[in-house]
Design an enzyme around this catalytic site. Structure first.
Site, PDB file in Angstrom:
ATOM      1  N   CYS A   1       0.865  -1.180   0.000  1.00 36.68           N
ATOM      2  CA  CYS A   1       0.000   0.000   0.000  1.00 36.68           C
ATOM      3  C   CYS A   1       0.894   1.218   0.000  1.00 36.68           C
ATOM      4  O   CYS A   1       1.745   1.361   0.898  1.00 36.68           O
ATOM      5  CB  CYS A   1      -0.907  -0.020   1.229  1.00 36.68           C
ATOM      6  SG  CYS A   1      -1.896   1.485   1.440  1.00 36.68           S
TER       7      CYS A   1
ATOM      8  N   CYS B   1      -1.095   3.780  -7.010  1.00 33.41           N
ATOM      9  CA  CYS B   1      -1.896   3.074  -6.002  1.00 33.41           C
ATOM     10  C   CYS B   1      -1.887   1.603  -6.395  1.00 33.41           C
ATOM     11  O   CYS B   1      -2.095   1.269  -7.568  1.00 33.41           O
ATOM     12  CB  CYS B   1      -3.322   3.615  -5.970  1.00 33.41           C
ATOM     13  SG  CYS B   1      -4.462   2.644  -4.934  1.00 33.41           S
TER      14      CYS B   1
END
Length: 266
Positions: A70, A177
């Site tokens: 992440c 992302c």
């Protein structure tokens, strides 16, 4: 060999699938926080607390390494995670692939969440690795959430909106992302201009998988026997891959042939 990955949701699928492809014999532990997803809008303190809980749940399974799959958690919680787990468990963060994307000279667009776009962290990476390169930061509101739900209509709308904000002369897009790598082909098609060559996409999954293997002292062996197991932790409790994960090739690859057949039947 056992490698754990953590994320708020299914953004960890891309790096996990890359690890499984490189080492079909690796045992994978996927630790996520569906009740807290998304992490982006949370305060750094709250995000760090939730990331530590995810990491500790994974650490209980004694992995040889932990991947923070992440970007947002890597920005805010990586130092705390390393302080808590290393040196017993190496912790590998995720950094947007700005450096390799800038090698060709641009123009480059960075697709990222609103929380990351324009952040001091991302601006530092641009200044360090893309100095002198034309870079456009493109916020993608709602895209990670839509991917988490496997909501095709919402995904298409978010991708189309981001593509409209991407300059026509961009030749390279950084996927800032981890969720976005699940639909790389759709993003590539959305940003391609008529008569122009295909746009190059740069994600982080392959590089993160390679680094995780290096930190464990292992080599890539894609021809190894496919004996690797899969453990799924949802909020620290044993669970199964979310149904939405099977909407993506990476999720089906992790779940195995039966999941692929079931997904095709739907």
């Amino acid at each position: 060999m056992k490698i754990a990955l953590m994320d708020s949701g299914i953004g960890l699928l891309a790096a996990a699938a890359a690890l499984r492809a490189a080492r079909p014999d690796v045992d994978l532990v996927l630790s996520s926080d569906p009740a807290g997803m998304p992490w982006g809008p949370r305060t750094p303190q709250d995000l760090t607390a939730r990331a530590l809980a995810c990491a500790e749940a994974a650490a209980a399974h004694r992995p040889d390494a932990l991947v923070v799959a992440c970007n947002t958690a890597s920005v805010h919680a990586l130092e705390a995670l390393r302080a808590r787990l290393e040196p017993s468990i190496p912790v590998i963060g995720t950094v947007p692939a700005i450096k390799p994307a800038a090698v060709a000279g641009g123009p480059v667009a960075i697709w990222a969440t609103p929380a990351t776009t324009g952040s001091p962290y991302q601006r530092r990476l641009i200044a360090e690795f893309a100095d002198g390169v034309q870079v456009t930061e493109v916020a993608c509101p709602g895209l990670a959430d839509a991917l988490e739900r496997a909501d095709d209509a919402a995904i298409d709308a978010a991708v189309a909106a981001a593509a409209e904000r991407t300059p026509a002369d961009v030749r390279t897009v950084v996927l800032g992302c981890t969720h976005y790598e699940l639909i790389a082909d759709r993003i590539r098609a959305a940003v391609r201009r008529p008569g122009a060559p295909a746009v190059a996409l740069h994600g982080s999954a392959a590089a993160v998988a390679a680094q995780a293997l290096r930190r464990t002292g292992a080599d890539a062996r894609p021809d190894a026997e496919p004996t690797g197991g899969l453990t799924v932790l949802l909020g620290g409790e044993p669970g199964e891959l979310p149904a939405a994960a099977l909407a993506y090739p990476q999720g089906r690859a992790l779940a195995g042939p039966q999941a692929s057949v079931a997904a095709e039947a739907r």
